[in-house]
Design a protein around this motif. Structure first.
Motif, PDB file in Angstrom:
ATOM      1  N   GLU A  41       0.828  -1.207   0.000  1.00  0.00           N
ATOM      2  CA  GLU A  41       0.000   0.000   0.000  1.00  0.00           C
ATOM      3  C   GLU A  41       0.862   1.256   0.000  1.00  0.00           C
ATOM      4  N   SER A  42       0.294   2.321  -0.519  1.00  0.00           N
ATOM      5  CA  SER A  42       0.926   3.637  -0.467  1.00  0.00           C
ATOM      6  C   SER A  42      -0.164   4.684  -0.612  1.00  0.00           C
ATOM      7  N   GLY A  43       0.206   5.959  -0.377  1.00  0.00           N
ATOM      8  CA  GLY A  43      -0.747   7.029  -0.617  1.00  0.00           C
ATOM      9  C   GLY A  43      -1.508   7.502   0.594  1.00  0.00           C
ATOM     10  N   GLY A  59      -1.585   9.433   4.446  1.00  0.00           N
ATOM     11  CA  GLY A  59      -1.004  10.703   4.847  1.00  0.00           C
ATOM     12  C   GLY A  59      -1.883  11.450   5.816  1.00  0.00           C
ATOM     13  N   LEU A 100      -8.124  11.746   0.009  1.00  0.00           N
ATOM     14  CA  LEU A 100      -6.909  10.976  -0.209  1.00  0.00           C
ATOM     15  C   LEU A 100      -7.258   9.813  -1.127  1.00  0.00           C
ATOM     16  N   ARG A 101      -6.229   9.259  -1.766  1.00  0.00           N
ATOM     17  CA  ARG A 101      -6.442   8.124  -2.644  1.00  0.00           C
ATOM     18  C   ARG A 101      -5.328   7.091  -2.452  1.00  0.00           C
ATOM     19  N   PRO A 102      -5.399   6.301  -1.389  1.00  0.00           N
ATOM     20  CA  PRO A 102      -4.410   5.239  -1.218  1.00  0.00           C
ATOM     21  C   PRO A 102      -4.500   4.240  -2.365  1.00  0.00           C
ATOM     22  N   SER A 103      -3.363   3.604  -2.663  1.00  0.00           N
ATOM     23  CA  SER A 103      -3.333   2.565  -3.676  1.00  0.00           C
ATOM     24  C   SER A 103      -2.632   1.339  -3.122  1.00  0.00           C
ATOM     25  N   CYS A 104      -2.819   0.230  -3.813  1.00  0.00           N
ATOM     26  CA  CYS A 104      -2.262  -1.052  -3.397  1.00  0.00           C
ATOM     27  C   CYS A 104      -1.731  -1.743  -4.648  1.00  0.00           C
ATOM     28  N   TYR A 150      -7.351   0.722  -5.795  1.00  0.00           N
ATOM     29  CA  TYR A 150      -7.444   2.086  -5.270  1.00  0.00           C
ATOM     30  C   TYR A 150      -8.575   2.213  -4.256  1.00  0.00           C
ATOM     31  N   SER A 207     -10.562   5.686  -3.252  1.00  0.00           N
ATOM     32  CA  SER A 207     -10.753   7.129  -3.286  1.00  0.00           C
ATOM     33  C   SER A 207     -11.591   7.531  -2.087  1.00  0.00           C
ATOM     34  N   THR A 259      -1.079   1.356   5.353  1.00  0.00           N
ATOM     35  CA  THR A 259      -0.679   2.747   5.164  1.00  0.00           C
ATOM     36  C   THR A 259      -1.513   3.609   6.117  1.00  0.00           C
TER      37      THR A 259
END
Length: 125
Positions: A6-8, A10, A18-22, A80, A82, A119
């Protein structure tokens, strides 16, 4: 087995987005139903959203319905989440998860076979 990163995450103010992704690698991703879960300090890991392997079917926890959208790009092997209209109670570590194979979406953590490291998402002014 699918490896997930995972990232994104914060820090964001209430009402923000925010829009974390994997990112997935390893075993075939395209046949894997996927999900997002979250865990706040001192609480159990809770279901957030799930998506079928085709992407055509999705399911959300009531607490995020209308604010979060789960999606996937099978060509790029990315999942993702969103997140809009974020609230302080959305603060948690967010984890993505993959099930080896399934024909629909799954909202129980026990159904999933692979997990990412998480994340951090913090919603605070």
């Amino acid at each position: 087995q699918v490896q997930l990163v995972e990232s994104g995450g914060g820090l964001v103010q209430p009402g923000g987005s925010l829009r974390p992704s994997c990112a997935a690698s390893g075993r075939t991703f395209t046949k894997s139903p996927m999900g997002w879960f979250r865990q706040a300090p001192g609480k159990e890991r809770d279901f957030v959203a799930a998506i079928s392997w085709t992407g055509s079917n999705t399911y959300y926890a009531d607490s995020v319905k209308g604010r979060f959208t789960i999606s996937r790009d099978n060509a790029e092997n990315i999942l993702y989440l969103s997140m809009n209209s974020l609230k302080p109670e959305d603060t948690a570590v967010y984890y993505c998860a993959a099930k080896f194979f399934g024909t629909t979406y799954y909202y129980s953590a026990q159904d999933y076979d692979s997990w990412g490291q998480g994340t951090q998402v913090t919603v605070s002014s």
